[in-house]
Write a protein that holds these residues in place. Structure first.
Motif, short mmCIF file in Angstrom:
data_model
loop_
_atom_site.label_atom_id
_atom_site.label_comp_id
_atom_site.label_asym_id
_atom_site.label_seq_id
_atom_site.Cartn_x
_atom_site.Cartn_y
_atom_site.Cartn_z
N GLY A 50 0.81 -1.22 0.00
CA GLY A 50 0.00 0.00 0.00
C GLY A 50 0.84 1.26 0.00
N THR A 51 1.92 1.25 0.78
CA THR A 51 2.81 2.42 0.81
C THR A 51 3.48 2.62 -0.55
OG1 THR A 51 3.23 2.01 3.15
CG2 THR A 51 4.75 3.48 2.01
N ALA A 52 3.94 1.53 -1.15
CA ALA A 52 4.57 1.62 -2.47
C ALA A 52 3.57 2.07 -3.52
CB ALA A 52 5.18 0.28 -2.85
N ALA A 53 2.34 1.59 -3.43
CA ALA A 53 1.31 2.00 -4.40
C ALA A 53 1.05 3.50 -4.30
CB ALA A 53 0.02 1.21 -4.17
N ALA A 54 1.06 4.02 -3.09
CA ALA A 54 0.79 5.45 -2.90
C ALA A 54 1.95 6.33 -3.35
CB ALA A 54 0.48 5.73 -1.43
N LEU A 55 3.19 5.81 -3.28
CA LEU A 55 4.36 6.67 -3.48
C LEU A 55 5.15 6.40 -4.75
CD1 LEU A 55 5.73 6.77 0.19
CD2 LEU A 55 4.33 8.49 -0.97
N VAL A 56 5.27 5.14 -5.18
CA VAL A 56 6.19 4.86 -6.30
C VAL A 56 5.63 4.01 -7.43
CG1 VAL A 56 8.22 5.06 -4.81
CG2 VAL A 56 7.18 2.83 -5.14
N PHE A 57 4.57 3.23 -7.20
CA PHE A 57 4.12 2.32 -8.24
C PHE A 57 3.55 3.05 -9.46
CE2 PHE A 57 3.42 -1.83 -5.65
CZ PHE A 57 4.80 -2.00 -5.62
N GLY A 58 3.03 4.27 -9.26
CA GLY A 58 2.50 5.02 -10.40
C GLY A 58 3.53 5.21 -11.50
N PRO A 59 4.67 5.86 -11.22
CA PRO A 59 5.68 6.06 -12.27
C PRO A 59 6.39 4.78 -12.68
CG PRO A 59 6.43 6.94 -10.16
CD PRO A 59 4.99 6.61 -9.99
N VAL A 60 6.46 3.76 -11.81
CA VAL A 60 7.18 2.54 -12.16
C VAL A 60 6.37 1.65 -13.08
CG1 VAL A 60 8.15 0.39 -11.24
CG2 VAL A 60 8.58 2.55 -10.06
N PHE A 61 5.07 1.48 -12.81
CA PHE A 61 4.26 0.53 -13.56
C PHE A 61 3.21 1.19 -14.45
CE2 PHE A 61 5.76 -1.96 -9.92
CZ PHE A 61 6.26 -3.09 -10.58
N PHE A 189 10.17 2.41 4.51
CA PHE A 189 10.10 3.27 3.33
C PHE A 189 10.67 4.67 3.58
CE2 PHE A 189 7.50 0.26 1.04
CZ PHE A 189 7.79 0.56 -0.28
N ILE A 190 10.85 5.06 4.83
CA ILE A 190 11.39 6.41 5.09
C ILE A 190 12.80 6.56 4.52
CG2 ILE A 190 12.11 8.00 6.91
CD1 ILE A 190 9.67 7.16 8.51
N PRO A 191 13.76 5.66 4.82
CA PRO A 191 15.08 5.81 4.18
C PRO A 191 15.03 5.54 2.68
CG PRO A 191 14.99 3.78 5.46
CD PRO A 191 13.76 4.56 5.79
N VAL A 192 14.13 4.66 2.24
CA VAL A 192 14.03 4.38 0.80
C VAL A 192 13.60 5.62 0.04
CG1 VAL A 192 12.70 3.09 -0.93
CG2 VAL A 192 13.64 1.90 1.06
N VAL A 277 -4.94 9.23 2.04
CA VAL A 277 -4.46 10.48 2.63
C VAL A 277 -2.97 10.65 2.35
CG1 VAL A 277 -3.95 11.59 4.85
CG2 VAL A 277 -6.24 10.71 4.39
N LEU A 278 -2.20 9.58 2.44
CA LEU A 278 -0.77 9.65 2.13
C LEU A 278 -0.55 10.09 0.70
CD1 LEU A 278 2.23 9.06 2.74
CD2 LEU A 278 1.77 6.66 2.15
N SER A 279 -1.23 9.46 -0.23
CA SER A 279 -1.07 9.80 -1.64
C SER A 279 -1.53 11.21 -1.93
CB SER A 279 -1.87 8.81 -2.50
OG SER A 279 -1.79 9.15 -3.86
#
Length: 449
Positions: A50-61, A189-192, A277-279
């Motif tokens: 869920g965290t990855a979907a909100a922050l990085v999966f958009g541009p990656v996939f 995910f904070i350091p990532v 809310v995160l996204s």
């Protein structure tokens, strides 16, 4: 007791009720720890997605889509995991009710660990084209299939090992493990997210998913034939064992399944107030990702303590009033939280986000395991709890994606999302109100219904 469980699975077995001391044999602390750790590992994997979907999966996939719909697509794959959960509930619930809670738990952990690691090695859309998002969705479906075995299995494990006046408290520790899983998934995910922009989408986001190997190890090590779970053979000797628990469930317990499904709609609060809310705060309002992740970690940490506290209250005054108060409070706090996100007011986001997640929602969430599991007798408890919960969680899983779609209508914006959350909370409140209060009902009476 037969040495081989299959000797008594082939027929309906009725034996005199075991004395309460039999249920209290074994080490309760170890049993509760099994439930807590299993949920922590399982949901760490689930929430990392869920965290990855909100922050990085958009541009990656989904970098071939416009920015707005890229977010919708990424959050939509988060919801795909919930589509497979009813099927997982039937299959893993069958395993748990017929072959043992530990077998369902172990299988759930293994499936979750394997699918999480495989997500970490998926190629991006730029490399594999449409095969990349298709593979992402398929592995997310496997994650969703795996969840019910750990979810309902740990609920049943907890209440069946608890003292009669502490069932809600014991069951709440499984939910407390879920909160810890969310904290771990967010912290990693904070350091990532601090990696350079060219490294994050190429390899940085993959690091958390390789941690799924630990869940695979746990499933093999702890889930199968765990000695601490042998207490449940008392239950299996005491009540009949169904050949196909799912058929018995649909034949005799349809109302309970529906009631659990409607009450479980309250989980929409968690998925919207966390991942949507995160996204929206990061991508829509420009709030730094580290700031939002910190708020979610703090609220989840507090929830690790408020969740069992509310469960303790439920053991004193009843499951229904605590659950309903949490649902109504969650609906109320959704409005100022989403307004604060729209205004990019970080201070108010922290205040209302923490109040929402760690105070209001934790009341419903903390009492949910006992409220749901106690609606079913032992021979269909895992199946009934698992399948009923997944009906409601379909809406919770679709919540972030649907909220992103609602935000596309500029005339209403965040108010349409708040209205959606309010409606599901009202439905959950009415479902809990219609349930039988079980705070003073013994396990023997529950199992004989």
């Amino acid at each position: 007791m037969p040495g081989n469980p299959l000797e008594f699975q082939e027929s309906l077995i009725m034996r005199p009720a075991v004395d309460q001391t039999a249920r209290e044999t074994g080490n309760r602390g170890q049993i509760v720890f099994v439930a807590w750790l299993s949920n922590a590992f399982t949901y760490c994997n689930f929430f990392m997605y869920g965290t990855a979907a909100a922050l990085v999966f958009g541009p990656v996939f989904f970098d071939h889509l416009d920015a707005g719909w890229r977010e919708v697509a990424a959050l939509g794959t988060f919801g795909a995991g919930y589509i497979a959960r009813p099927l997982g509930a039937l299959v893993l619930g069958h395993v748990g009710d017929r072959f043992g809670r530990d077998k369902a738990l172990g299988l759930s952990l293994v499936l979750m660990g394997v699918s999480t690691v495989l997500i970490g090695v998926l190629p991006s859309y730029a490399v594999a084209g449409v095969a990349a998002p298709v593979g992402l969705v398929l592995l997310r479906l496997v994650q969703g299939f795996a969840i019910p075995g750990a979810h309902a299995g740990t609920f049943s494990i907890a209440i069946e090992s608890a003292p009669s006046k502490r069932r809600a408290l014991f069951a709440s520790f499984a939910i407390s493990g879920t909160a810890f899983g969310f904290i771990a998934a967010t912290l990693v995910f904070i350091p990532v997210m601090a990696l350079p922009h060219d490294q994050l989408p190429s390899w940085g986001w993959r690091i958390p998913f390789f941690l799924g190997a630990a869940t695979l190890w746990l499933g093999c090590r702890m889930g199968f034939s765990t000695p601490e779970l042998r207490i449940f053979e008392h239950e299996r000797n005491r009540v009949r064992v169904e050949r196909i628990p799912g058929l018995e469930l649909l034949r005799a317990h349809k109302r309970a399944v529906l009631r659990v499904g409607m009450a479980a709609l309250v989980a929409t609060v968690s998925s919207v107030s966390s991942f949507f809310v995160l996204s929206q705060a990061v991508n829509g309002s420009g709030v730094p990702a580290a700031t939002m992740l910190s708020m979610l970690v703090i609220s989840s940490f507090i929830a690790m303590f408020t969740t069992p506290a509310w469960a303790w209250v439920a053991d004193q005054v009843g499951r229904r009033p605590v659950f309903m108060a949490g649902a109504i409070g969650s609906a109320t706090l959704t409005w100022p939280l989403l307004w604060a996100v729209d205004q990019a007011n970080v201070a108010l986001i922290f205040i209302f986000g923490i109040l929402q997640n760690s105070l209001a929602y934790s009341a419903s969430n903390g009492v949910a395991p006992s409220l749901y599991a106690e609606m079913f007798p032992a021979h269909v408890r895992v199946s009934g709890t698992a399948f009923g919960i997944q009906i409601g969680l379909l809406a919770a899983g679709m919540g972030p994606g649907l909220s992103a779609v609602l935000m596309q209508h500029e005339s209403l914006g965040w108010m349409s999302v708040a209205s959606f959350v309010t409606v599901v909370c009202v439905v959950a409140t009415l479902a809990a109100w219609s349930a039988q209060e079980t705070v003073d009902v013994s396990m023997d009476r529950l199992d004989e219904r």
